[in-house]
Design a protein around this motif. Structure first.
Motif, PDB file in Angstrom:
ATOM      1  N   GLY A 140       0.838  -1.196   0.000  1.00 21.88           N
ATOM      2  CA  GLY A 140       0.000   0.000   0.000  1.00 21.88           C
ATOM      3  C   GLY A 140       0.862   1.230   0.000  1.00 21.88           C
ATOM      4  N   VAL A 141       0.239   2.391  -0.215  1.00 21.15           N
ATOM      5  CA  VAL A 141       0.993   3.648  -0.273  1.00 21.15           C
ATOM      6  C   VAL A 141       0.548   4.649   0.791  1.00 21.15           C
ATOM      7  CG1 VAL A 141       1.474   3.406  -2.722  1.00 21.15           C
ATOM      8  CG2 VAL A 141      -0.598   4.593  -2.012  1.00 21.15           C
ATOM      9  N   GLU A 142      -0.593   4.412   1.398  1.00 21.91           N
ATOM     10  CA  GLU A 142      -1.171   5.400   2.315  1.00 21.91           C
ATOM     11  C   GLU A 142      -0.266   5.684   3.515  1.00 21.91           C
ATOM     12  OE1 GLU A 142      -5.386   6.257   4.649  1.00 21.91           O
ATOM     13  OE2 GLU A 142      -4.855   4.199   4.086  1.00 21.91           O
ATOM     14  N   HIS A 143       0.367   4.663   4.071  1.00 21.24           N
ATOM     15  CA  HIS A 143       1.191   4.826   5.273  1.00 21.24           C
ATOM     16  C   HIS A 143       2.667   4.565   4.962  1.00 21.24           C
ATOM     17  CE1 HIS A 143      -2.527   5.086   7.471  1.00 21.24           C
ATOM     18  NE2 HIS A 143      -2.883   3.863   7.108  1.00 21.24           N
ATOM     19  N   ALA A 144       3.097   4.930   3.770  1.00 26.05           N
ATOM     20  CA  ALA A 144       4.461   4.609   3.358  1.00 26.05           C
ATOM     21  C   ALA A 144       5.503   5.265   4.257  1.00 26.05           C
ATOM     22  CB  ALA A 144       4.677   5.025   1.909  1.00 26.05           C
ATOM     23  N   GLU A 145       5.340   6.542   4.578  1.00 27.93           N
ATOM     24  CA  GLU A 145       6.385   7.248   5.324  1.00 27.93           C
ATOM     25  C   GLU A 145       6.664   6.625   6.691  1.00 27.93           C
ATOM     26  OE1 GLU A 145       7.378  11.653   7.157  1.00 27.93           O
ATOM     27  OE2 GLU A 145       6.400  11.508   5.200  1.00 27.93           O
ATOM     28  N   PRO A 146       5.647   6.369   7.536  1.00 28.41           N
ATOM     29  CA  PRO A 146       5.970   5.733   8.824  1.00 28.41           C
ATOM     30  C   PRO A 146       6.581   4.350   8.675  1.00 28.41           C
ATOM     31  CG  PRO A 146       3.581   5.887   8.510  1.00 28.41           C
ATOM     32  CD  PRO A 146       4.215   6.723   7.462  1.00 28.41           C
ATOM     33  N   ILE A 147       6.203   3.624   7.633  1.00 37.97           N
ATOM     34  CA  ILE A 147       6.788   2.300   7.417  1.00 37.97           C
ATOM     35  C   ILE A 147       8.234   2.430   6.963  1.00 37.97           C
ATOM     36  CG2 ILE A 147       6.674   0.272   5.910  1.00 37.97           C
ATOM     37  CD1 ILE A 147       3.631   0.344   6.276  1.00 37.97           C
ATOM     38  N   PHE A 148       8.539   3.428   6.134  1.00 40.47           N
ATOM     39  CA  PHE A 148       9.935   3.677   5.759  1.00 40.47           C
ATOM     40  C   PHE A 148      10.768   3.983   7.001  1.00 40.47           C
ATOM     41  CE2 PHE A 148       8.491   5.438   1.371  1.00 40.47           C
ATOM     42  CZ  PHE A 148       8.292   4.155   0.922  1.00 40.47           C
ATOM     43  N   ARG A 190       8.953   8.440  -7.372  1.00 38.17           N
ATOM     44  CA  ARG A 190       8.464   9.268  -6.254  1.00 38.17           C
ATOM     45  C   ARG A 190       8.675   8.566  -4.921  1.00 38.17           C
ATOM     46  NH1 ARG A 190       4.140  10.057  -9.930  1.00 38.17           N
ATOM     47  NH2 ARG A 190       2.888   8.523  -8.799  1.00 38.17           N
ATOM     48  N   GLN A 191       8.335   7.274  -4.875  1.00 38.80           N
ATOM     49  CA  GLN A 191       8.478   6.538  -3.622  1.00 38.80           C
ATOM     50  C   GLN A 191       9.951   6.405  -3.215  1.00 38.80           C
ATOM     51  OE1 GLN A 191       6.016   2.825  -3.800  1.00 38.80           O
ATOM     52  NE2 GLN A 191       5.100   3.839  -2.040  1.00 38.80           N
ATOM     53  N   ILE A 192      10.805   6.136  -4.179  1.00 40.23           N
ATOM     54  CA  ILE A 192      12.236   6.005  -3.889  1.00 40.23           C
ATOM     55  C   ILE A 192      12.800   7.313  -3.363  1.00 40.23           C
ATOM     56  CG2 ILE A 192      14.496   5.713  -4.979  1.00 40.23           C
ATOM     57  CD1 ILE A 192      13.136   3.567  -6.778  1.00 40.23           C
ATOM     58  N   GLU A 193      12.385   8.409  -3.965  1.00 41.49           N
ATOM     59  CA  GLU A 193      12.863   9.710  -3.484  1.00 41.49           C
ATOM     60  C   GLU A 193      12.440   9.932  -2.034  1.00 41.49           C
ATOM     61  OE1 GLU A 193      12.762  14.459  -4.739  1.00 41.49           O
ATOM     62  OE2 GLU A 193      11.291  13.076  -5.595  1.00 41.49           O
ATOM     63  N   GLN A 194      11.175   9.634  -1.730  1.00 42.30           N
ATOM     64  CA  GLN A 194      10.682   9.792  -0.359  1.00 42.30           C
ATOM     65  C   GLN A 194      11.435   8.881   0.599  1.00 42.30           C
ATOM     66  OE1 GLN A 194       6.667   8.410   0.243  1.00 42.30           O
ATOM     67  NE2 GLN A 194       6.377   9.582   2.139  1.00 42.30           N
ATOM     68  N   ALA A 195      11.630   7.639   0.207  1.00 38.35           N
ATOM     69  CA  ALA A 195      12.271   6.657   1.082  1.00 38.35           C
ATOM     70  C   ALA A 195      13.735   6.982   1.336  1.00 38.35           C
ATOM     71  CB  ALA A 195      12.143   5.262   0.474  1.00 38.35           C
ATOM     72  N   LYS A 197      15.241   9.850   1.136  1.00 37.37           N
ATOM     73  CA  LYS A 197      15.374  11.064   1.942  1.00 37.37           C
ATOM     74  C   LYS A 197      15.255  10.752   3.432  1.00 37.37           C
ATOM     75  CE  LYS A 197      13.963  14.707  -1.271  1.00 37.37           C
ATOM     76  NZ  LYS A 197      12.921  15.720  -1.607  1.00 37.37           N
ATOM     77  N   LEU A 198      14.520   9.684   3.746  1.00 39.66           N
ATOM     78  CA  LEU A 198      14.357   9.270   5.150  1.00 39.66           C
ATOM     79  C   LEU A 198      15.476   8.333   5.594  1.00 39.66           C
ATOM     80  CD1 LEU A 198      10.497   8.639   5.137  1.00 39.66           C
ATOM     81  CD2 LEU A 198      11.702  10.545   6.218  1.00 39.66           C
ATOM     82  N   GLY A 199      16.372   8.007   4.677  1.00 36.89           N
ATOM     83  CA  GLY A 199      17.520   7.179   5.031  1.00 36.89           C
ATOM     84  C   GLY A 199      17.397   5.718   4.672  1.00 36.89           C
ATOM     85  N   LEU A 200      16.338   5.341   3.963  1.00 35.45           N
ATOM     86  CA  LEU A 200      16.162   3.939   3.586  1.00 35.45           C
ATOM     87  C   LEU A 200      17.091   3.608   2.418  1.00 35.45           C
ATOM     88  CD1 LEU A 200      14.568   1.325   4.093  1.00 35.45           C
ATOM     89  CD2 LEU A 200      12.898   2.110   2.397  1.00 35.45           C
ATOM     90  N   GLU A 201      17.898   2.580   2.577  1.00 34.24           N
ATOM     91  CA  GLU A 201      18.880   2.195   1.556  1.00 34.24           C
ATOM     92  C   GLU A 201      18.564   0.862   0.899  1.00 34.24           C
ATOM     93  OE1 GLU A 201      22.598   2.173   3.588  1.00 34.24           O
ATOM     94  OE2 GLU A 201      22.692   4.356   3.781  1.00 34.24           O
ATOM     95  N   ARG A 202      17.866  -0.008   1.599  1.00 38.30           N
ATOM     96  CA  ARG A 202      17.572  -1.355   1.077  1.00 38.30           C
ATOM     97  C   ARG A 202      16.160  -1.354   0.493  1.00 38.30           C
ATOM     98  NH1 ARG A 202      20.367  -1.718   5.876  1.00 38.30           N
ATOM     99  NH2 ARG A 202      22.270  -3.023   5.842  1.00 38.30           N
ATOM    100  N   ILE A 203      16.067  -1.221  -0.816  1.00 36.88           N
ATOM    101  CA  ILE A 203      14.792  -1.076  -1.508  1.00 36.88           C
ATOM    102  C   ILE A 203      14.722  -2.055  -2.673  1.00 36.88           C
ATOM    103  CG2 ILE A 203      13.332   0.476  -2.873  1.00 36.88           C
ATOM    104  CD1 ILE A 203      14.644   2.830  -1.353  1.00 36.88           C
ATOM    105  N   LEU A 204      13.567  -2.715  -2.816  1.00 35.29           N
ATOM    106  CA  LEU A 204      13.238  -3.464  -4.018  1.00 35.29           C
ATOM    107  C   LEU A 204      11.912  -2.935  -4.543  1.00 35.29           C
ATOM    108  CD1 LEU A 204      14.353  -5.831  -1.765  1.00 35.29           C
ATOM    109  CD2 LEU A 204      14.535  -7.037  -3.939  1.00 35.29           C
TER     110      LEU A 204
END
Length: 295
Positions: A140-148, A190-195, A197-204
């Motif tokens: 989902g995308v609604e709560h992406a930031e707190p999950i990141f 867009r999601q990668i940019e948001q993630a 910026k919050l310091g998330l490095e491990r993304i698929l």
């Protein structure tokens, strides 16, 4: 009919993107060489609504046993979900998801199995990370930031799923009027940019081909869409992160041979340079990928 000319045309049109490297990183202390070796993710469904009966486990004990079998078959990560994505499946609230997931995540983690927890709820994500999950499969995308933020806090990886809606259970019709890879590229950028910026490095990133949009209900339109996305997945490599694909089933075409569907789609996904294969048929898909690797 899919033919050699089609494949050649795809490559010629997109040759520059086909060779773009993706980021490699460790998950739970284990390094993944995404640019040179495909990896497999097995599946455990804790919901009785899930149709793939072999993957359904209705107790923590049976789920942990299945996780050990999946690892022995070749799964490097095991994805556990508490709510089916089927349109007619019952909804499971955060408390219900947590009650189902946490004992299984704890048991699998103690057995040394890398666990991915599928959810779109922050409370569930937190509980699973605290129980030992190394990956969050974000549907989902609604709560992406707190999950990141939770993933950064726990040094976990996140699979970003492409969802046209708030979450996988709240989708309508899929927008078929535009190039799907282009839509996905914009969404993931867009999601990668948001993630990041919050310091998330491990993304698929996951194009979400297993989700149940109303106008893609196991028809020729759905299968053509899936085949197109599989073969053109390499266009997403310019985003710089590995791609995870959930392999679909195509009931109407495979019929009694439904267990052969995921291995078939694995071939198309591999041609499209998929990095992580999410499958119920770990042993079969592993054999397919190893055979393709002998070339």
């Amino acid at each position: 009919m899919l033919d050699l000319e089609t494949l050649a045309g795809l490559l010629e049109k997109n040759r520059a993107t086909a060779s773009a490297p993706v980021k490699e990183f460790s998950v739970g202390g284990r390094q993944f060489a995404f640019n040179t070796r495909p990896s497999i993710m097995g599946v455990i469904n804790l919901s009785p609504d899930s149709w793939y009966r072999e993957s359904v486990c209705l107790s923590a004990e049976s789920a942990i046993r299945r996780g050990e079998v999946l690892r022995a078959q070749g799964a490097e990560i095991v994805d556990v979900g508490a709510e089916s994505t089927l349109a007619q499946a019952g909804r499971v609230d955060a408390a219900g998801q947590t009650a189902r997931l946490v004992p299984v995540v704890e048991g699998l983690s103690k057995a040394g199995i890398l666990v991915s927890a599928e959810t779109y709820e922050p409370k569930v994500a937190r509980a699973c990370l605290e129980a030992g999950a190394a990956v969050l499969n974000l549907t989902g995308v609604e709560h992406a930031e707190p999950i990141f933020r939770l993933a950064v806090e726990h040094e976990a990886a996140v699979i970003l799923c492409y969802v046209q809606g708030r979450n996988v259970r709240e989708v309508g019709d899929f927008d078929l009027s535009k190039d799907p890879i282009g839509l996905m590229h914009e969404h993931f950028a867009r999601q990668i940019e948001q993630a990041t910026k919050l310091g998330l490095e491990r993304i698929l990133i996951d194009p979400g081909l297993g989700f149940y949009y109303r106008n893609l209900q196991d028809s020729a339109v759905r299968v053509r869409h899936q085949m197109k996305v599989f073969l053109e997945t390499f266009r997403l490599r310019t985003l710089g992160f590995p791609v995870c694909h959930a392999l679909p089933h195509a009931f109407e075409y495979f019929g009694e041979e439904i267990r052969a569907a995921e291995p078939f789609f694995a071939v198309l996904a591999a041609l499209g340079k998929t990095n992580l294969f999410r499958t119920h048929e770990v042993a079969k898909v592993k054999a397919v990928l190893e055979t393709m690797g002998t070339w």
